[in-house]
Design an enzyme around this catalytic site. Structure first.
Site, mmCIF file in Angstrom:
data_model
loop_
_atom_site.group_PDB
_atom_site.id
_atom_site.type_symbol
_atom_site.label_atom_id
_atom_site.label_comp_id
_atom_site.label_asym_id
_atom_site.label_seq_id
_atom_site.Cartn_x
_atom_site.Cartn_y
_atom_site.Cartn_z
ATOM 1 N N LYS A 80 0.846 -1.201 0.000
ATOM 2 C CA LYS A 80 0.000 0.000 0.000
ATOM 3 C C LYS A 80 0.879 1.248 0.000
ATOM 4 O O LYS A 80 2.077 1.154 0.332
ATOM 5 C CB LYS A 80 -0.902 -0.019 1.244
ATOM 6 C CG LYS A 80 -0.140 -0.087 2.560
ATOM 7 C CD LYS A 80 -1.058 -0.458 3.726
ATOM 8 C CE LYS A 80 -0.312 -0.469 5.035
ATOM 9 N NZ LYS A 80 -1.119 -0.976 6.143
ATOM 10 N N ARG A 89 -10.865 0.121 14.624
ATOM 11 C CA ARG A 89 -10.865 0.747 13.300
ATOM 12 C C ARG A 89 -12.012 0.142 12.498
ATOM 13 O O ARG A 89 -13.121 0.617 12.615
ATOM 14 C CB ARG A 89 -9.483 0.576 12.651
ATOM 15 C CG ARG A 89 -9.274 1.493 11.466
ATOM 16 C CD ARG A 89 -7.812 1.612 11.069
ATOM 17 N NE ARG A 89 -7.226 0.373 10.580
ATOM 18 C CZ ARG A 89 -5.943 0.242 10.232
ATOM 19 N NH1 ARG A 89 -5.118 1.270 10.321
ATOM 20 N NH2 ARG A 89 -5.471 -0.904 9.790
ATOM 21 N N TYR A 91 12.398 31.531 4.310
ATOM 22 C CA TYR A 91 11.152 32.140 4.794
ATOM 23 C C TYR A 91 11.169 32.318 6.311
ATOM 24 O O TYR A 91 11.685 31.448 7.028
ATOM 25 C CB TYR A 91 9.956 31.250 4.463
ATOM 26 C CG TYR A 91 9.628 31.139 3.012
ATOM 27 C CD1 TYR A 91 9.209 32.240 2.265
ATOM 28 C CD2 TYR A 91 9.699 29.900 2.359
ATOM 29 C CE1 TYR A 91 8.885 32.112 0.919
ATOM 30 C CE2 TYR A 91 9.371 29.758 1.018
ATOM 31 C CZ TYR A 91 8.969 30.870 0.304
ATOM 32 O OH TYR A 91 8.636 30.747 -1.018
ATOM 33 N N MET A 138 9.134 24.535 -0.445
ATOM 34 C CA MET A 138 8.432 23.489 -1.206
ATOM 35 C C MET A 138 9.413 22.656 -2.036
ATOM 36 O O MET A 138 9.322 21.426 -2.081
ATOM 37 C CB MET A 138 7.375 24.128 -2.113
ATOM 38 C CG MET A 138 6.539 23.103 -2.860
ATOM 39 S SD MET A 138 5.374 23.840 -4.007
ATOM 40 C CE MET A 138 4.182 24.562 -2.920
HETATM 41 C C1 LIG Z 1 -0.464 -1.676 7.069
HETATM 42 C C2 LIG Z 1 -1.042 -2.914 7.607
HETATM 43 C C3 LIG Z 1 -0.223 -4.010 7.940
HETATM 44 C C4 LIG Z 1 1.284 -3.911 7.990
HETATM 45 O O1 LIG Z 1 1.667 -3.179 9.134
HETATM 46 P P1 LIG Z 1 3.196 -3.035 9.568
HETATM 47 O O2 LIG Z 1 3.160 -2.355 10.861
HETATM 48 O O3 LIG Z 1 3.845 -2.205 8.497
HETATM 49 O O4 LIG Z 1 3.765 -4.408 9.612
HETATM 50 C C5 LIG Z 1 -0.843 -5.201 8.282
HETATM 51 N N1 LIG Z 1 -2.195 -5.294 8.321
HETATM 52 C C6 LIG Z 1 -3.011 -4.250 8.049
HETATM 53 C C7 LIG Z 1 -4.490 -4.410 8.140
HETATM 54 C C8 LIG Z 1 -2.463 -3.025 7.697
HETATM 55 O O5 LIG Z 1 -3.268 -1.984 7.454
#
Ligand SMILES: *Cc1c(COP(=O)(O)O)cnc(C)c1O
Length: 380
Positions: free
Chosen positions: A35, A133, A273, A321
């Site tokens: 991801k 979550r 800045y 930036m």
């Molecule tokens: C991102 C994620 C992982 C991996 O997490 P790490 O801490 O990078 O090992 C595993 N499971 C889910 C559901 C995640 O969102």
């Protein structure tokens, strides 16, 4: 090519995958989260390398991230960890992506689309055992898995959960993780005892992969350790000192740039800045073509250091930036065009995790904030 680049050390990535393999049971599958563009490393390249290494699954956050892998020819199963909108369901079905599910309405929508397309869609039942979550409550696990298996065009391919504290070695965190694990395994048992095949049972993120072998089940989902960092320093020391983990992970990303200009400044001139940095003597300032739009976050100032020709210098003034400044003072050996290391892939200078520690964040954020504008160069 522009001067600011992220070098991706594939050899280190392969080392990390092999180290994870040695750490888990041979029959346990590995799902690599790619991801956020592979935690900033480039999802397609990481997936291609992983597919060649025999990785069993990938995980992405969005339907589009899954489509990107399929368009690049990735054939390994792909989990979707976040919840796509109803409009995105056709992408899931078309590209054989495997969403996490927990609501009956969503399951209905998936089934309708799969039916229209004359396909079957694989889903993983997500349980919220304490992450807070997404997911069904553990006591609903049986009824929802029954609901899934009653659908004509849906296959229950797995049951999973996610840990909130698996990377902490505080006593209360360990208790909480064990509590989550118990809720999860009880729910899986209940599903099995009622004659339903739960498919692949999985719940371990990096912290749980390192510390909780009982949580590995059929498949693990380690993210950050694949990219070379531990989720928590104390836990990492613990597993290394106790030989639970046999070797260290190697950071995969290195960030470098080149000096594009060297400016002479007089005592009391100000830099960037807001005039937050005032030269306290006549000095020389190197300008780097890297700023927050590349992922050098503004809050890295004033703690950011860089390495040029083997020497360490301070980044000074606000990060802009597209550019930032480094005080090289009267060091005459430093020239325009010299290579500047922002972070590297070993402990000889600083890693992405060292920057994260100095700015009160985590390696994950430093890595995935390196923006699309920075070319990824694959080495080794
Ligand atoms: C991102 C994620 C992982 C991996 O997490 P790490 O801490 O990078 O090992 C595993 N499971 C889910 C559901 C995640 O969102």
């Amino acid at each position: 090519m522009r001067a600011t680049i992220a070098k991706i050390h594939i050899k280190n990535y392969i080392h990390n995958i092999n180290l994870i393999r040695k750490h888990i049971k041979p029959e346990t599958k590995i799902c690599v989260p790619v991801k956020a563009d592979g935690y900033g490393h480039g999802a397609i390249k990481i997936a291609q390398v992983s597919q060649d290494l025999g990785v069993d699954y990938f995980a992405v956050a969005t339907a589009d991230e899954g489509k990107e892998l399929r368009d690049a020819g990735i054939t390994v199963p792909v989990l979707i960890l976040s919840i796509p909108t109803l409009e995105e369901i056709p992408i899931l079905v078309k590209y054989d992506l495997e969403p996490l599910v927990f609501s009956k309405k969503y399951i209905d929508e998936l089934n309708d689309e799969a039916f229209r397309e004359r396909k079957n869609i694989k889903v993983h039942l997500k349980l919220d055992t304490g992450m807070g979550r997404i997911g069904a409550r553990p006591e609903e696990a049986l009824s929802i898995s029954r609901y899934i298996t009653s659908k004509s065009n849906i296959i229950l391919a797995g049951v999973c959960t996610h840990f909130a504290l698996s990377d902490s070695i505080e006593k209360t965190s360990i208790e909480y993780t064990k509590f989550q694990l118990k809720r999860f395994s009880d729910a899986v048992e209940e599903i099995k005892q009622n004659g339903i095949n739960p498919g692949i049972v999985h719940c371990s993120n990096s912290g749980a992969v390192l510390m909780y072998p009982d949580a590995h089940f059929d498949m693990v989902r380690p993210g950050i350790i694949c990219y070379g960092f531990a989720p928590d320093k104390k836990q990492y020391e613990y597993v290394l000192n106790n030989k639970i983990l046999k070797d260290k992970f190697k950071p995969v990303m290195e960030l470098e740039t080149k000096i594009v200009a060297i400016m002479e400044h007089k005592k009391s001139d100000s830099i960037s800045y807001g005039r937050t940095y005032i030269c306290n003597k006549d000095t020389r300032i190197a300008v780097l073509p890297a700023g927050y739009a590349d992922g050098l976050l503004r809050r890295y100032n004033p703690n950011l250091k860089v390495k040029i020709n083997g020497k360490i210098f301070n980044q000074v003034g606000r990060i802009c930036m597209d550019q930032c400044m480094v005080e090289i003072d009267n060091d005459a050996s430093i020239k325009t065009g010299d290579t500047v290391t922002i972070f590297n892939d070993d402990e000889s200078f600083q890693t992405a995790d060292d920057i994260a520690q100095s700015c009160n964040t985590i390696s994950y954020e430093v890595l995935c904030c390196i923006s699309k504008r920075v070319p990824r160069i694959y080495v080794d």
